[in-house]
Scaffold this motif. Sequence first.
Motif, mmCIF file in Angstrom:
data_model
loop_
_atom_site.group_PDB
_atom_site.id
_atom_site.type_symbol
_atom_site.label_atom_id
_atom_site.label_comp_id
_atom_site.label_asym_id
_atom_site.label_seq_id
_atom_site.Cartn_x
_atom_site.Cartn_y
_atom_site.Cartn_z
ATOM 1 N N THR A 153 7.418 14.829 0.943
ATOM 2 C CA THR A 153 7.987 16.028 0.309
ATOM 3 C C THR A 153 7.098 16.606 -0.787
ATOM 4 O OG1 THR A 153 9.254 14.697 -1.277
ATOM 5 C CG2 THR A 153 10.362 15.298 0.779
ATOM 6 N N GLY A 154 5.975 15.954 -1.062
ATOM 7 C CA GLY A 154 5.049 16.460 -2.083
ATOM 8 C C GLY A 154 3.973 17.315 -1.441
ATOM 9 N N MET B 265 0.840 -1.172 0.000
ATOM 10 C CA MET B 265 0.000 0.000 0.000
ATOM 11 C C MET B 265 0.892 1.244 0.000
ATOM 12 S SD MET B 265 -2.545 1.136 3.011
ATOM 13 C CE MET B 265 -4.111 1.684 2.484
ATOM 14 N N TYR B 266 0.486 2.233 -0.773
ATOM 15 C CA TYR B 266 1.254 3.475 -0.822
ATOM 16 C C TYR B 266 0.935 4.367 0.362
ATOM 17 C CZ TYR B 266 2.914 2.465 -5.493
ATOM 18 O OH TYR B 266 3.532 1.889 -6.558
ATOM 19 N N VAL B 267 1.989 4.893 0.972
ATOM 20 C CA VAL B 267 1.857 5.903 2.015
ATOM 21 C C VAL B 267 1.888 7.274 1.350
ATOM 22 C CG1 VAL B 267 3.019 6.963 3.994
ATOM 23 C CG2 VAL B 267 2.854 4.477 3.827
ATOM 24 N N CYS B 268 2.824 7.441 0.435
ATOM 25 C CA CYS B 268 3.013 8.718 -0.258
ATOM 26 C C CYS B 268 2.799 8.503 -1.757
ATOM 27 C CB CYS B 268 4.421 9.246 0.003
ATOM 28 S SG CYS B 268 4.799 10.788 -0.855
ATOM 29 N N ILE B 269 1.688 9.007 -2.247
ATOM 30 C CA ILE B 269 1.361 8.887 -3.664
ATOM 31 C C ILE B 269 2.282 9.780 -4.507
ATOM 32 C CG2 ILE B 269 -0.443 9.230 -5.407
ATOM 33 C CD1 ILE B 269 -0.955 6.888 -3.483
ATOM 34 N N CYS B 270 2.595 10.974 -4.006
ATOM 35 C CA CYS B 270 3.416 11.923 -4.765
ATOM 36 C C CYS B 270 4.778 11.350 -5.129
ATOM 37 C CB CYS B 270 3.614 13.210 -3.972
ATOM 38 S SG CYS B 270 2.100 14.131 -3.636
ATOM 39 N N ARG B 271 5.367 10.586 -4.207
ATOM 40 C CA ARG B 271 6.704 10.033 -4.417
ATOM 41 C C ARG B 271 6.694 8.515 -4.584
ATOM 42 N NH1 ARG B 271 7.781 14.567 -5.850
ATOM 43 N NH2 ARG B 271 8.587 16.130 -4.437
ATOM 44 N N THR C 164 0.087 15.248 2.469
ATOM 45 C CA THR C 164 -1.059 14.489 2.977
ATOM 46 C C THR C 164 -0.616 13.245 3.745
ATOM 47 O OG1 THR C 164 -2.399 15.285 1.148
ATOM 48 C CG2 THR C 164 -3.204 13.331 2.294
ATOM 49 N N CYS C 165 0.512 12.694 3.420
ATOM 50 C CA CYS C 165 0.967 11.439 4.029
ATOM 51 C C CYS C 165 1.646 11.617 5.384
ATOM 52 C CB CYS C 165 1.912 10.714 3.086
ATOM 53 S SG CYS C 165 3.386 11.670 2.680
ATOM 54 N N ILE C 166 1.873 12.826 5.817
ATOM 55 C CA ILE C 166 2.589 13.069 7.072
ATOM 56 C C ILE C 166 1.899 12.362 8.246
ATOM 57 C CG2 ILE C 166 3.344 14.830 8.730
ATOM 58 C CD1 ILE C 166 4.971 14.820 6.119
ATOM 59 N N GLY C 167 0.584 12.397 8.291
ATOM 60 C CA GLY C 167 -0.152 11.725 9.367
ATOM 61 C C GLY C 167 0.114 10.232 9.396
ATOM 62 N N LYS C 168 0.131 9.605 8.233
ATOM 63 C CA LYS C 168 0.405 8.165 8.156
ATOM 64 C C LYS C 168 1.846 7.873 8.561
ATOM 65 C CE LYS C 168 -0.368 3.845 7.092
ATOM 66 N NZ LYS C 168 -1.147 2.974 7.952
ATOM 67 N N ILE C 169 2.771 8.735 8.164
ATOM 68 C CA ILE C 169 4.170 8.563 8.558
ATOM 69 C C ILE C 169 4.287 8.643 10.079
ATOM 70 C CG2 ILE C 169 6.496 9.558 8.450
ATOM 71 C CD1 ILE C 169 5.758 10.491 5.561
ATOM 72 N N LEU C 170 3.622 9.611 10.682
ATOM 73 C CA LEU C 170 3.634 9.744 12.141
ATOM 74 C C LEU C 170 3.058 8.502 12.823
ATOM 75 C CD1 LEU C 170 2.604 13.478 12.500
ATOM 76 C CD2 LEU C 170 4.777 12.468 13.203
ATOM 77 N N THR C 171 1.986 7.955 12.256
ATOM 78 C CA THR C 171 1.386 6.733 12.798
ATOM 79 C C THR C 171 2.374 5.574 12.735
ATOM 80 O OG1 THR C 171 -0.826 7.458 12.191
ATOM 81 C CG2 THR C 171 -0.530 5.094 12.547
ATOM 82 N N LEU C 172 3.045 5.437 11.607
ATOM 83 C CA LEU C 172 4.024 4.366 11.457
ATOM 84 C C LEU C 172 5.220 4.564 12.388
ATOM 85 C CD1 LEU C 172 3.906 3.953 7.586
ATOM 86 C CD2 LEU C 172 3.040 2.344 9.291
ATOM 87 N N VAL D 212 12.564 10.187 7.968
ATOM 88 C CA VAL D 212 11.917 9.434 6.891
ATOM 89 C C VAL D 212 12.075 10.187 5.566
ATOM 90 C CG1 VAL D 212 9.710 8.549 6.014
ATOM 91 C CG2 VAL D 212 10.291 8.258 8.433
ATOM 92 N N VAL D 213 11.866 11.493 5.599
ATOM 93 C CA VAL D 213 12.007 12.319 4.391
ATOM 94 C C VAL D 213 13.408 12.169 3.802
ATOM 95 C CG1 VAL D 213 12.141 14.716 3.567
ATOM 96 C CG2 VAL D 213 10.224 13.993 4.987
#
Length: 64
Positions: A36-37, A1-7, A40-48, A28-29
Amino acid sequence: MYVCICRAVTEAAVRGCIADGARTVKDVVKRCEAGTGCGTCIGKILTLLSAGAEGLNNSLQRSA
């Protein structure tokens, strides 16, 4: 599953970053460019990251 669609960064890739020592969104960045796009994915990154920290704490408690 994609966390960050932009990248096109997957959850597995982010978990790999965390396993390799990433402890913050900035870490992570630097490792995989997720977040970095559009951001929107920052919340999911924080959860992970939180789940990764929890797993690390559980491992440390078991080994003590």
